[in-house]
Design a protein around this motif. Structure first.
Motif, PDB file in Angstrom:
ATOM      1  N   UNK A   1      59.237 109.026 138.372  1.00  0.00           N
ATOM      2  CA  UNK A   1      59.361 109.789 139.613  1.00  0.00           C
ATOM      3  C   UNK A   1      57.999 110.006 140.254  1.00  0.00           C
ATOM      4  N   UNK A   2      57.050 110.419 139.445  1.00  0.00           N
ATOM      5  CA  UNK A   2      55.709 110.715 139.954  1.00  0.00           C
ATOM      6  C   UNK A   2      55.035 109.468 140.518  1.00  0.00           C
ATOM      7  N   UNK A   3      55.225 108.339 139.841  1.00  0.00           N
ATOM      8  CA  UNK A   3      54.610 107.092 140.309  1.00  0.00           C
ATOM      9  C   UNK A   3      55.257 106.619 141.606  1.00  0.00           C
ATOM     10  N   UNK A   4      56.579 106.804 141.731  1.00  0.00           N
ATOM     11  CA  UNK A   4      57.257 106.416 142.972  1.00  0.00           C
ATOM     12  C   UNK A   4      56.679 107.182 144.159  1.00  0.00           C
ATOM     13  N   UNK A   5      56.458 108.482 143.979  1.00  0.00           N
ATOM     14  CA  UNK A   5      55.897 109.305 145.052  1.00  0.00           C
ATOM     15  C   UNK A   5      54.433 108.940 145.297  1.00  0.00           C
ATOM     16  N   UNK A   6      53.685 108.721 144.216  1.00  0.00           N
ATOM     17  CA  UNK A   6      52.268 108.346 144.353  1.00  0.00           C
ATOM     18  C   UNK A   6      52.124 107.023 145.099  1.00  0.00           C
ATOM     19  N   UNK A   7      52.954 106.042 144.753  1.00  0.00           N
ATOM     20  CA  UNK A   7      52.872 104.729 145.397  1.00  0.00           C
ATOM     21  C   UNK A   7      53.126 104.819 146.895  1.00  0.00           C
ATOM     22  N   UNK A   8      54.126 105.611 147.272  1.00  0.00           N
ATOM     23  CA  UNK A   8      54.432 105.753 148.697  1.00  0.00           C
ATOM     24  C   UNK A   8      53.287 106.426 149.441  1.00  0.00           C
ATOM     25  N   UNK A   9      52.678 107.427 148.832  1.00  0.00           N
ATOM     26  CA  UNK A   9      51.555 108.109 149.475  1.00  0.00           C
ATOM     27  C   UNK A   9      50.323 107.223 149.544  1.00  0.00           C
ATOM     28  N   UNK A  10      50.146 106.364 148.561  1.00  0.00           N
ATOM     29  CA  UNK A  10      49.031 105.420 148.592  1.00  0.00           C
ATOM     30  C   UNK A  10      49.182 104.454 149.771  1.00  0.00           C
TER      31      UNK A  10
ATOM     32  N   UNK B   1      67.360 109.863 144.447  1.00  0.00           N
ATOM     33  CA  UNK B   1      67.166 110.664 143.236  1.00  0.00           C
ATOM     34  C   UNK B   1      65.933 110.212 142.460  1.00  0.00           C
ATOM     35  N   UNK B   2      65.482 108.971 142.699  1.00  0.00           N
ATOM     36  CA  UNK B   2      64.294 108.500 141.979  1.00  0.00           C
ATOM     37  C   UNK B   2      63.035 109.260 142.379  1.00  0.00           C
ATOM     38  N   UNK B   3      63.143 110.138 143.374  1.00  0.00           N
ATOM     39  CA  UNK B   3      62.026 111.024 143.718  1.00  0.00           C
ATOM     40  C   UNK B   3      62.259 112.435 143.189  1.00  0.00           C
ATOM     41  N   UNK B   4      63.292 112.610 142.355  1.00  0.00           N
ATOM     42  CA  UNK B   4      63.619 113.938 141.836  1.00  0.00           C
ATOM     43  C   UNK B   4      63.703 114.011 140.317  1.00  0.00           C
ATOM     44  N   UNK B   5      64.033 112.892 139.663  1.00  0.00           N
ATOM     45  CA  UNK B   5      64.313 112.923 138.228  1.00  0.00           C
ATOM     46  C   UNK B   5      63.160 113.576 137.453  1.00  0.00           C
ATOM     47  N   UNK B   6      63.496 114.592 136.688  1.00  0.00           N
ATOM     48  CA  UNK B   6      62.500 115.294 135.902  1.00  0.00           C
ATOM     49  C   UNK B   6      61.726 116.345 136.664  1.00  0.00           C
ATOM     50  N   UNK B   7      61.960 116.436 137.985  1.00  0.00           N
ATOM     51  CA  UNK B   7      61.187 117.350 138.817  1.00  0.00           C
ATOM     52  C   UNK B   7      62.039 118.373 139.568  1.00  0.00           C
ATOM     53  N   UNK B   8      63.277 118.039 139.865  1.00  0.00           N
ATOM     54  CA  UNK B   8      64.122 118.998 140.578  1.00  0.00           C
ATOM     55  C   UNK B   8      65.585 118.734 140.233  1.00  0.00           C
ATOM     56  N   UNK B   9      66.417 119.747 140.452  1.00  0.00           N
ATOM     57  CA  UNK B   9      67.846 119.634 140.175  1.00  0.00           C
ATOM     58  C   UNK B   9      68.626 120.058 141.416  1.00  0.00           C
ATOM     59  N   UNK B  10      69.499 119.181 141.927  1.00  0.00           N
ATOM     60  CA  UNK B  10      70.231 119.488 143.161  1.00  0.00           C
ATOM     61  C   UNK B  10      70.957 120.826 143.142  1.00  0.00           C
ATOM     62  N   UNK B  11      71.526 121.198 141.997  1.00  0.00           N
ATOM     63  CA  UNK B  11      72.262 122.454 141.935  1.00  0.00           C
ATOM     64  C   UNK B  11      71.379 123.670 142.150  1.00  0.00           C
ATOM     65  N   UNK B  12      70.108 123.542 141.807  1.00  0.00           N
ATOM     66  CA  UNK B  12      69.204 124.688 141.927  1.00  0.00           C
ATOM     67  C   UNK B  12      68.904 125.055 143.373  1.00  0.00           C
ATOM     68  N   UNK B  13      68.883 124.060 144.255  1.00  0.00           N
ATOM     69  CA  UNK B  13      68.573 124.387 145.649  1.00  0.00           C
ATOM     70  C   UNK B  13      69.810 124.433 146.536  1.00  0.00           C
ATOM     71  N   UNK B  14      70.998 124.353 145.930  1.00  0.00           N
ATOM     72  CA  UNK B  14      72.186 124.682 146.695  1.00  0.00           C
ATOM     73  C   UNK B  14      73.266 123.639 146.834  1.00  0.00           C
TER      74      UNK B  14
END
Length: 340
Positions: A158-167, A63-76
């Protein structure tokens, strides 16, 4: 099954859902996946299962790659748990306690467990925890963390977690290929690097790399999960760029050491990788008979001599240890005698 990008193979899922339709109860899916990608067809996956009368349980481990960016209920998703120890600051890896809420859609609310200590009237489903709110005292950690971060701060994490992994993926890919990426060449909050070709070319294993990282001052990333023979790297939002660079430089330096094996400078069985991790006893050894210097083994390039971490033990045979458990406890007879 998964496709070449690490996503769920939708055609395979559709076929299996149709095959087992009368008995299909639910699917559990991790989003983003442990392959380090956001499932491109997550809505379709949910729709397929729902079409056969099943429910979708979303593993909230990432979920640390979703907080503030997506909601599980929205995609099903119909159900999802939140790992507070991974996303909301409860210490992770210390042996517990695990803690976190489970959210459900309205149609599943009647089936939520109750507790006689807190319910005004008996719930149709009994308690699943001895205490009404589990290990409630540790919830204060997450509560304070959320208050301090605020909505904007949590989204930024959330954004930094994704950025760090891509870096990390971008820096390591020329040296250790990243196994799964999306059509834009990106990963989610973690990435899998694949050293398996090295085992075929020069007999260097993922174990060798993991043990050698200890000499550089790093605990190895997740090894051989979810893909055997690989390293799954999840930097999270917590590490500074300097620390990410230090880790990447260590991995790149290890790749240069592997190149020395490939070119014949060392045999793999007498290389710094196979002898890793090096201990204080190694550096103090009177008769150093290895083909590399003490400095190369104990203080590899880029590692610090000032605050060096020394492993308390050298290389052990992991497989043998797993298959031949040794109990260091006193025999049961001693406990019996003490009780008397």
């Amino acid at each position: 099954a998964c496709d070449t990008s690490g996503d769920v193979d939708v055609n395979d899922l559709r076929a299996k859902a149709a095959q087992h339709s009368p008995r299909l109860a639910a699917i559990m899916i991790t989003y983003p996946s442990t392959h380090g990608v956001f499932e491109e067809h997550i809505r379709e996956v949910c729709e397929i299962v729902h079409g056969h009368g099943g429910q979708v349980y979303l593993d909230g481990a990432n979920l640390n790659a979703q907080v503030g960016r997506s909601r599980p209920g929205d995609y099903g998703a119909d159900v999802s748990h939140l790992n507070l120890h991974k996303t909301f600051c409860i210490p992770h890896g210390g042996g517990g306690p695990g803690m976190g809420p489970i959210g459900v859609k309205a149609h599943l609310a009647p089936f939520l467990p109750g507790h006689p200590a807190s319910d005004a009237k008996p719930a149709p489903i009994g308690p699943v925890s001895a205490a009404p709110f589990g290990s409630a005292s540790i919830l204060t950690i997450s509560y304070i963390y959320i208050l301090m971060m605020g909505g904007e701060g949590l989204t930024r994490a959330t954004e930094i977690a994704i950025l760090n992994a891509n870096y990390i993926a971008a820096r390591l890919h020329p040296h250790f290929p990243v196994l799964y990426r999306n059509h834009k060449g990106r990963v989610a909050h973690e990435c899998i690097v694949d050293p398996r070709p090295l085992k075929a070319s020069c007999e260097v294993t993922v174990d060798d790399i993991a043990k050698r990282l200890i000499d550089y001052g790093f605990h190895a990333p997740t090894m051989s999960f979810p893909v055997p023979g690989t390293l799954m790297i999840e930097p999270t939002e917590s590490e500074s760029k300097a620390e990410l660079d230090r880790f990447c430089e260590a991995m790149i330096a290890i790749r240069r050491e592997i190149a020395d094996i490939e070119t014949g400078r060392w045999k793999v069985e007498t290389s710094p990788l196979r002898y890793a991790p090096h201990t204080v006893n190694d550096i103090a050894e009177d008769n150093w008979a290895r083909p590399y210097s003490r400095a190369e083994g104990c203080f590899p390039a880029g590692s610090s001599r000032i605050d060096k971490y020394w492993s308390p033990v050298g290389r052990v045979d992991n497989v043998y240890g797993d298959r031949h458990l040794v109990c260091s406890c006193p025999p049961v007879t001693e406990y019996a005698e003490a009780a008397e």
